[in-house]
Design an enzyme around this catalytic site. Structure first.
Site, PDB file in Angstrom:
ATOM      1  N   TYR A  24      -6.099  -9.259  11.383  1.00 43.27           N
ATOM      2  CA  TYR A  24      -4.847  -8.861  12.046  1.00 43.27           C
ATOM      3  C   TYR A  24      -4.913  -9.340  13.487  1.00 43.27           C
ATOM      4  O   TYR A  24      -5.994  -9.436  14.073  1.00 43.27           O
ATOM      5  CB  TYR A  24      -4.696  -7.336  12.033  1.00 43.27           C
ATOM      6  CG  TYR A  24      -4.408  -6.745  10.668  1.00 43.27           C
ATOM      7  CD1 TYR A  24      -3.138  -6.807  10.108  1.00 43.27           C
ATOM      8  CD2 TYR A  24      -5.412  -6.094   9.941  1.00 43.27           C
ATOM      9  CE1 TYR A  24      -2.864  -6.248   8.857  1.00 43.27           C
ATOM     10  CE2 TYR A  24      -5.148  -5.535   8.689  1.00 43.27           C
ATOM     11  CZ  TYR A  24      -3.868  -5.618   8.160  1.00 43.27           C
ATOM     12  OH  TYR A  24      -3.591  -5.063   6.922  1.00 43.27           O
TER      13      TYR A  24
ATOM     14  N   ASN B  44     -12.143  -1.497  -0.721  1.00 41.56           N
ATOM     15  CA  ASN B  44     -11.376  -2.064   0.405  1.00 41.56           C
ATOM     16  C   ASN B  44     -12.075  -1.679   1.701  1.00 41.56           C
ATOM     17  O   ASN B  44     -12.395  -0.495   1.905  1.00 41.56           O
ATOM     18  CB  ASN B  44      -9.962  -1.482   0.418  1.00 41.56           C
ATOM     19  CG  ASN B  44      -9.210  -1.840   1.698  1.00 41.56           C
ATOM     20  OD1 ASN B  44      -8.731  -2.968   1.837  1.00 41.56           O
ATOM     21  ND2 ASN B  44      -9.132  -0.902   2.636  1.00 41.56           N
ATOM     22  N   GLU B  45     -12.313  -2.652   2.545  1.00 43.47           N
ATOM     23  CA  GLU B  45     -12.934  -2.388   3.856  1.00 43.47           C
ATOM     24  C   GLU B  45     -14.043  -1.350   3.710  1.00 43.47           C
ATOM     25  O   GLU B  45     -14.047  -0.316   4.387  1.00 43.47           O
ATOM     26  CB  GLU B  45     -11.889  -1.955   4.888  1.00 43.47           C
ATOM     27  CG  GLU B  45     -10.908  -3.065   5.207  1.00 43.47           C
ATOM     28  CD  GLU B  45      -9.993  -2.799   6.407  1.00 43.47           C
ATOM     29  OE1 GLU B  45     -10.040  -1.705   6.991  1.00 43.47           O
ATOM     30  OE2 GLU B  45      -9.227  -3.722   6.762  1.00 43.47           O
TER      31      GLU B  45
ATOM     32  N   GLU C 221       0.845  -1.193   0.000  1.00 43.44           N
ATOM     33  CA  GLU C 221       0.000   0.000   0.000  1.00 43.44           C
ATOM     34  C   GLU C 221       0.884   1.249   0.000  1.00 43.44           C
ATOM     35  O   GLU C 221       2.035   1.210   0.459  1.00 43.44           O
ATOM     36  CB  GLU C 221      -0.868  -0.024   1.273  1.00 43.44           C
ATOM     37  CG  GLU C 221      -1.812   1.155   1.392  1.00 43.44           C
ATOM     38  CD  GLU C 221      -2.866   0.975   2.482  1.00 43.44           C
ATOM     39  OE1 GLU C 221      -2.724   0.049   3.313  1.00 43.44           O
ATOM     40  OE2 GLU C 221      -3.825   1.764   2.500  1.00 43.44           O
TER      41      GLU C 221
ATOM     42  N   GLU D  87      -5.726  -9.225   3.557  1.00 38.99           N
ATOM     43  CA  GLU D  87      -4.768  -8.591   4.483  1.00 38.99           C
ATOM     44  C   GLU D  87      -4.727  -9.481   5.715  1.00 38.99           C
ATOM     45  O   GLU D  87      -5.776  -9.808   6.277  1.00 38.99           O
ATOM     46  CB  GLU D  87      -5.211  -7.181   4.877  1.00 38.99           C
ATOM     47  CG  GLU D  87      -5.155  -6.202   3.716  1.00 38.99           C
ATOM     48  CD  GLU D  87      -5.547  -4.779   4.118  1.00 38.99           C
ATOM     49  OE1 GLU D  87      -5.370  -4.392   5.287  1.00 38.99           O
ATOM     50  OE2 GLU D  87      -6.058  -4.057   3.230  1.00 38.99           O
TER      51      GLU D  87
ATOM     52  N   GLN E 201       2.530  -6.104   5.295  1.00 40.90           N
ATOM     53  CA  GLN E 201       2.637  -5.694   3.915  1.00 40.90           C
ATOM     54  C   GLN E 201       4.028  -6.051   3.413  1.00 40.90           C
ATOM     55  O   GLN E 201       4.903  -6.304   4.223  1.00 40.90           O
ATOM     56  CB  GLN E 201       2.392  -4.200   3.785  1.00 40.90           C
ATOM     57  CG  GLN E 201       0.972  -3.793   4.173  1.00 40.90           C
ATOM     58  CD  GLN E 201       0.600  -2.366   3.741  1.00 40.90           C
ATOM     59  OE1 GLN E 201       1.345  -1.711   3.021  1.00 40.90           O
ATOM     60  NE2 GLN E 201      -0.543  -1.871   4.204  1.00 40.90           N
TER      61      GLN E 201
HETATM   62  O1  AHR Z   1      -2.683  -2.545   6.227  1.00 43.43           O
HETATM   63  C1  AHR Z   1      -3.004  -1.367   6.893  1.00 43.43           C
HETATM   64  C2  AHR Z   1      -4.496  -1.051   6.841  1.00 43.43           C
HETATM   65  O2  AHR Z   1      -5.197  -2.044   7.504  1.00 43.43           O
HETATM   66  C3  AHR Z   1      -5.124  -1.027   5.470  1.00 43.43           C
HETATM   67  O3  AHR Z   1      -4.984   0.196   4.840  1.00 43.43           O
HETATM   68  C4  AHR Z   1      -6.558  -1.307   5.764  1.00 43.43           C
HETATM   69  O4  AHR Z   1      -7.209  -1.989   4.706  1.00 43.43           O
HETATM   70  C5  AHR Z   1      -6.509  -2.140   7.029  1.00 43.43           C
HETATM   71  O5  AHR Z   1      -7.373  -1.674   7.997  1.00 43.43           O
END
Ligand code: AHR
Length: 502
Positions: free
Chosen positions: A252, A176-177, A27, A303, A350
């Protein structure tokens, strides 16, 4: 006496492990693109960082997602094509490009730079189009610019910008999201937007190209959201046949665990959070099966990885690269193998310098993090047939856990290729070694050739990588013997093994 017994059911196929399951995500955030993939210093003539490109090419990464992340829904692709000196400087609504920088985007690295990077490292690009603040026309134009070979202004513009042939981009994400930074939409609202975008983006592959494109919708970790999204998608005249090839979510973990202060109880907790990936994949696949009854929609985790408190927007989401993080990646890659029947792609977050990156850079050099070593060790699984494994392992209860969760201390997965069965085994116990026993149904181990490698034997879970010690985290040979028809090995605390049986 073994602590953990693994049985590989060599004839119990799950499905092919799509190579894209080992995918990556970059990103315009912190030092991922600028200083990571692209820089004016230590660069080749086009501006790519040669050292990073080499590490990525060596790993043979199958797919790379770009340009975001949250950035995707504030990005207008036409800002980033054409002569670099004419490209506008814009805000970056979500991220500064480095700890010292303003949240601004130079647009020096745009569509052609990204797609040509993918050509260099021989990886499939995955572009995320702007749904939150863009338009269906902007997204459809992007597809035309990249993929059309005919006589239109946009196809000509690509040629003028130096790429005669269409790029043939296959993977297109729509937003995205979008439940969050991509527009704060309800599932029904996003489904209606998705349908509008997919009509204009998806229809192009009917007449304009001779290859299919695959459309990717954003889902959520709250699975009711996914069910409602899919039900609304079905309200179109095409019903479940609507162009929707994959549904994604992001997972995450480690947000409560400061890398430099955590104790072993917190390591256990983080690993359990990582393993929750399994529940997310199963619940998303369940929602798809319940609603999209007559067609295949793949599950993508586009992600994933650790996100520790050290990684803040102020420091470009940078955090130390540890053995513990790498161990969690191994555990998650095993989960992915177990779910190869539904998973079509994943992208760790990332690629360079940000979050659980595989590669870290400074001005002079680039180096591999322990997580890179795990991806390398797991590479033989790519494209092979995942098979069932049973793992009889000790567990440990999490300290002070309201939900009485337990960490399985040993994890494993296996795949069968043309001439090799490959087994990965992880000792998730950061305190003690584990004696393991691996039996392969139907395989005579006495006449087989067995080769095995081990990661992290000389390091504790909290070991951190830097430019000077990066080579210490490479794999070493693992001693494996055969006893009573099973493979026997000792795995020190917090280590990962890859065992090849031919
Ligand atoms: O990877 C960092 C951020 O995490 C991304 O921009 C977003 O899609 C997610 O919340």
């Amino acid at each position: 006496m073994a602590n953990a017994r693994i049985t590989v059911h060599t004839a119990a196929d799950i499905d092919r492990i799509e190579p894209e399951v080992h995918g990556h995500f970059s990103e315009h955030l912190g030092r991922c693109v600028y200083e990571g993939l692209w820089t004016s210093d230590s660069a080749d003539e086009d501006g790519y960082r040669e050292d990073v490109v080499e590490l990525l090419a060596d790993l043979e990464i199958p797919v790379l997602r770009w340009p975001g992340g949250c950035f995707a829904d504030d990005y207008h692709w036409e800002d980033g094509v054409g002569p670099q000196e004419e490209r506008p400087r814009r805000r970056n609504l979500f991220w500064a490009q480095g700890p010292e920088d303003l949240p601004e985007e130079s647009n020096a690295f745009g569509t052609d730079e990204f797609l040509q990077l993918c050509e260099r490292i021989d990886t499939e690009p995955y572009l995320a189009a702007n749904v939150g603040s863009g338009s269906p026309q902007e997204a459809a134009n992007w597809v035309e610019y990249c993929n059309y070979d005919g006589d239109t202004e946009l196809a000509d513009r690509r040629r003028e910008n130096g790429h005669e042939e269409p790029y043939g981009v296959k993977y297109w994400g729509l937003g995205n999201e979008n439940w969050g930074c991509g527009g704060q939409m309800s599932p029904e609202q996003y489904a209606r937007e998705y349908r509008r975008y997919a009509t204009y983006v998806g229809t192009q592959s009917n007449l304009m190209f001779d290859h299919d494109i695959e459309l990717i919708a954003c889902g959520f970790e709250g699975h009711e959201w996914n069910r409602r999204f899919l039900e609304e998608i079905n309200q179109s005249r095409w019903g479940v046949e609507f162009p929707l090839d994959h549904l994604t979510l992001h997972h995450y973990y480690g947000r409560g665990m400061n890398v430099d202060e955590a104790d072993e109880d917190q390591y256990d907790r983080m690993l359990v959070e990582a393993l929750e990936m399994e529940r997310h994949i199963e619940r998303m696949a369940g929602a798809i099966n319940a609603v999209a009854t007559t067609r295949d929609i793949g599950v993508i985790i586009d992600e994933w990885g650790t996100w520790h408190p050290e990684a803040t927007a102020d420091n470009g989401l940078e955090q130390p690269g540890t053995v513990l993080d790498a161990l969690s990646a191994a555990a998650v890659l095993d989960v992915f193998n177990h779910h190869s029947d539904v998973l079509t792609m994943t992208n760790i977050a990332q690629t360079v310098n940000v979050l659980q990156c595989l590669i870290e850079t400074d001005e002079d050099e680039a180096w591999a993090r322990p997580t890179y070593r795990v991806f390398d060790l797991y590479a033989p699984h790519k494209g092979s047939e995942a098979v069932q494994t049973s793992v009889d392992t000790p567990t440990r209860e999490l300290a002070d856990d309201d939900e009485d969760r337990e960490l399985p201390l040993v994890g494993a997965s296996a795949s069968v290729g043309d001439d090799e069965t490959y087994v990965t085994v992880t000792n998730l116990d950061c305190r003690e070694e584990k004696a393991i026993e691996v039996a392969l149904e139907g395989v005579d181990l006495d006449s087989a050739t067995v080769e095995a490698e081990l990661l992290f034997a000389d390091h504790d879970a909290d070991a951190e990588v830097d430019a000077d010690n990066a080579e210490e985290f490479t794999a070493e040979e693992l001693d494996v013997s055969v006893d009573s028809g099973a493979l026997i090995a000792e795995l020190p605390a917090s280590t990962v093994a890859g065992i090849s049986i031919r």
